[in-house]
Design a protein around this motif. Structure first.
Motif, PDB file in Angstrom:
ATOM      1  N   PHE A  90      78.539  76.744 -16.532  1.00 36.07           N
ATOM      2  CA  PHE A  90      77.089  76.942 -16.629  1.00 36.07           C
ATOM      3  C   PHE A  90      76.548  77.538 -15.341  1.00 36.07           C
ATOM      4  N   PHE A  91      77.027  77.048 -14.226  1.00 36.10           N
ATOM      5  CA  PHE A  91      76.644  77.527 -12.899  1.00 36.10           C
ATOM      6  C   PHE A  91      77.921  78.093 -12.301  1.00 36.10           C
ATOM      7  N   PRO A  92      78.065  79.430 -12.327  1.00 34.20           N
ATOM      8  CA  PRO A  92      79.383  80.068 -12.197  1.00 34.20           C
ATOM      9  C   PRO A  92      80.034  80.083 -10.809  1.00 34.20           C
ATOM     10  N   SER A  93      80.046  78.954 -10.146  1.00 31.31           N
ATOM     11  CA  SER A  93      80.863  78.767  -8.947  1.00 31.31           C
ATOM     12  C   SER A  93      80.863  77.271  -8.648  1.00 31.31           C
ATOM     13  N   ILE A  94      81.797  76.833  -7.858  1.00 25.43           N
ATOM     14  CA  ILE A  94      81.820  75.430  -7.453  1.00 25.43           C
ATOM     15  C   ILE A  94      80.586  75.135  -6.618  1.00 25.43           C
ATOM     16  N   ARG A  95      80.240  76.035  -5.720  1.00 23.21           N
ATOM     17  CA  ARG A  95      79.057  75.841  -4.868  1.00 23.21           C
ATOM     18  C   ARG A  95      77.799  75.677  -5.710  1.00 23.21           C
ATOM     19  N   ARG A  96      77.579  76.557  -6.668  1.00 22.56           N
ATOM     20  CA  ARG A  96      76.366  76.493  -7.495  1.00 22.56           C
ATOM     21  C   ARG A  96      76.368  75.235  -8.377  1.00 22.56           C
ATOM     22  N   THR A  97      77.519  74.867  -8.913  1.00 17.70           N
ATOM     23  CA  THR A  97      77.595  73.690  -9.780  1.00 17.70           C
ATOM     24  C   THR A  97      77.295  72.420  -8.998  1.00 17.70           C
ATOM     25  N   LEU A  98      77.900  72.260  -7.836  1.00 11.76           N
ATOM     26  CA  LEU A  98      77.677  71.048  -7.053  1.00 11.76           C
ATOM     27  C   LEU A  98      76.271  71.002  -6.464  1.00 11.76           C
ATOM     28  N   ASN A  99      75.698  72.156  -6.135  1.00 17.94           N
ATOM     29  CA  ASN A  99      74.301  72.191  -5.708  1.00 17.94           C
ATOM     30  C   ASN A  99      73.383  71.810  -6.861  1.00 17.94           C
ATOM     31  N   HIS A 100      73.741  72.218  -8.078  1.00 19.89           N
ATOM     32  CA  HIS A 100      72.937  71.838  -9.244  1.00 19.89           C
ATOM     33  C   HIS A 100      72.929  70.322  -9.421  1.00 19.89           C
ATOM     34  N   VAL A 101      74.070  69.682  -9.254  1.00 18.60           N
ATOM     35  CA  VAL A 101      74.122  68.221  -9.336  1.00 18.60           C
ATOM     36  C   VAL A 101      73.137  67.627  -8.327  1.00 18.60           C
ATOM     37  N   TYR A 102      73.179  68.129  -7.104  1.00 20.68           N
ATOM     38  CA  TYR A 102      72.291  67.618  -6.055  1.00 20.68           C
ATOM     39  C   TYR A 102      70.812  67.832  -6.420  1.00 20.68           C
ATOM     40  N   VAL A 103      70.476  69.035  -6.846  1.00 25.94           N
ATOM     41  CA  VAL A 103      69.079  69.386  -7.139  1.00 25.94           C
ATOM     42  C   VAL A 103      68.508  68.495  -8.249  1.00 25.94           C
ATOM     43  N   ILE A 104      69.274  68.302  -9.313  1.00 29.65           N
ATOM     44  CA  ILE A 104      68.785  67.481 -10.423  1.00 29.65           C
ATOM     45  C   ILE A 104      68.758  66.008 -10.026  1.00 29.65           C
ATOM     46  N   ASP A 105      69.724  65.567  -9.218  1.00 26.45           N
ATOM     47  CA  ASP A 105      69.645  64.210  -8.657  1.00 26.45           C
ATOM     48  C   ASP A 105      68.327  64.052  -7.903  1.00 26.45           C
ATOM     49  N   HIS A 106      67.995  65.041  -7.075  1.00 28.80           N
ATOM     50  CA  HIS A 106      66.771  64.992  -6.272  1.00 28.80           C
ATOM     51  C   HIS A 106      65.542  64.852  -7.179  1.00 28.80           C
ATOM     52  N   PHE A 107      65.504  65.637  -8.236  1.00 27.87           N
ATOM     53  CA  PHE A 107      64.390  65.606  -9.183  1.00 27.87           C
ATOM     54  C   PHE A 107      64.210  64.211  -9.788  1.00 27.87           C
ATOM     55  N   TYR A 108      65.282  63.660 -10.333  1.00 22.94           N
ATOM     56  CA  TYR A 108      65.168  62.378 -11.029  1.00 22.94           C
ATOM     57  C   TYR A 108      65.082  61.191 -10.074  1.00 22.94           C
ATOM     58  N   ILE A 109      65.802  61.222  -8.984  1.00 23.01           N
ATOM     59  CA  ILE A 109      65.751  60.104  -8.040  1.00 23.01           C
ATOM     60  C   ILE A 109      64.366  60.016  -7.412  1.00 23.01           C
ATOM     61  N   ASP A 110      63.760  61.147  -7.113  1.00 17.62           N
ATOM     62  CA  ASP A 110      62.382  61.141  -6.626  1.00 17.62           C
ATOM     63  C   ASP A 110      61.465  60.458  -7.639  1.00 17.62           C
ATOM     64  N   ALA A 111      61.607  60.810  -8.921  1.00  7.88           N
ATOM     65  CA  ALA A 111      60.779  60.185  -9.963  1.00  7.88           C
ATOM     66  C   ALA A 111      61.057  58.686 -10.056  1.00  7.88           C
ATOM     67  N   LEU A 112      62.314  58.293  -9.970  1.00  8.49           N
ATOM     68  CA  LEU A 112      62.668  56.868 -10.026  1.00  8.49           C
ATOM     69  C   LEU A 112      62.074  56.098  -8.847  1.00  8.49           C
ATOM     70  N   GLU A 113      61.874  56.791  -7.723  1.00  6.94           N
ATOM     71  CA  GLU A 113      61.262  56.169  -6.544  1.00  6.94           C
ATOM     72  C   GLU A 113      59.735  56.202  -6.605  1.00  6.94           C
ATOM     73  N   GLY A 114      59.182  56.790  -7.670  1.00  9.12           N
ATOM     74  CA  GLY A 114      57.731  56.881  -7.813  1.00  9.12           C
ATOM     75  C   GLY A 114      57.139  58.156  -7.251  1.00  9.12           C
ATOM     76  N   GLY A 115      58.005  59.105  -6.851  1.00  7.95           N
ATOM     77  CA  GLY A 115      57.535  60.363  -6.274  1.00  7.95           C
ATOM     78  C   GLY A 115      57.020  61.334  -7.322  1.00  7.95           C
ATOM     79  N   TRP A 116      56.514  62.442  -6.848  1.00  6.69           N
ATOM     80  CA  TRP A 116      55.883  63.436  -7.720  1.00  6.69           C
ATOM     81  C   TRP A 116      56.416  64.835  -7.428  1.00  6.69           C
ATOM     82  N   LEU A 117      57.641  64.942  -6.921  1.00  6.44           N
ATOM     83  CA  LEU A 117      58.252  66.215  -6.552  1.00  6.44           C
ATOM     84  C   LEU A 117      58.284  67.188  -7.718  1.00  6.44           C
ATOM     85  N   GLY A 118      58.735  66.735  -8.843  1.00  2.00           N
ATOM     86  CA  GLY A 118      58.769  67.567 -10.036  1.00  2.00           C
ATOM     87  C   GLY A 118      59.633  68.809  -9.870  1.00  2.00           C
TER      88      GLY A 118
END
Length: 187
Positions: free
Chosen positions: A42-70
């Motif tokens: 889906f994200f055509p390199s190891i770098r892009r795939t692992l960065n995607h994991v981080y980015v989506i973690d950031h999105f949801y973990i922020d929400a779980l902490e009550g943040g509004w990063l979106g």
């Protein structure tokens, strides 16, 4: 909701952090060119795939902490060019998720989270959102794992879930992470 179910979510968070540690440690043996090389996914390199994991973690973990990063979370789809930077950032993100899960109670697990989707607000039960996040991580780590198998670096085993009899086999990695078996299974 039982306290046993809370423990299940906690152990998923620890397993997630351990799998990230294992995969990113293995990827440290790649050259920068191998890390960035085009691959099938889906994200055509190891770098892009692992960065995607981080980015989506950031999105949801922020929400779980009550943040509004979106959606600002993915304004930069590759926030970390080098594996060393990404590994440190992912470890910090994993610690945030562990803190969330370590603080869970049956009442919190059944609580509702508000997620900033920019044009709308999604509401989701915390237990469902956590399962969604864990599934997302497993899915994309699997893709990165498959990509890694196309390199000279042997992919690490990621399909374990803390089998009791295999504790000695993970003791060194747990020491690197500052954990013991009791860290994961405390009640």
């Amino acid at each position: 909701m039982s306290s046993g179910l809370v423990q299940t979510y906690r152990s998923f968070a620890y397993n997630n952090a351990w799998a990230n540690h294992r995969l990113l440690t293995a990827c440290a043996d790649l050259s920068q060119a191998e890390f960035e090389a085009p691959r099938t996914g889906f994200f055509p390199s190891i770098r892009r795939t692992l960065n995607h994991v981080y980015v989506i973690d950031h999105f949801y973990i922020d929400a779980l902490e009550g943040g509004w990063l979106g959606p600002r979370a993915w304004a930069n789809e590759v926030p970390y060019s080098s594996l060393a930077e990404l590994k440190a950032a992912q470890a910090a993100m994993d610690k945030r998720l562990l803190a969330i899960c370590d603080a869970l109670t049956p009442e919190l697990l059944a609580g509702v989270i508000r997620i900033n989707r920019d044009t709308s607000v999604q509401t989701e039960r915390r237990d469902r959102l956590l399962m969604h996040l864990f599934q997302h991580q497993i899915h994309h780590r699997g893709q990165a794992h498959a990509m890694l198998s196309e390199t000279s670096v042997a992919p690490p085993q990621l399909d374990e879930f803390f089998a009791e009899g295999e504790a000695p086999l993970r003791a060194a990695e747990f020491a690197e992470l500052g954990w013991t078996e009791e860290t994961i299974w405390k009640s």
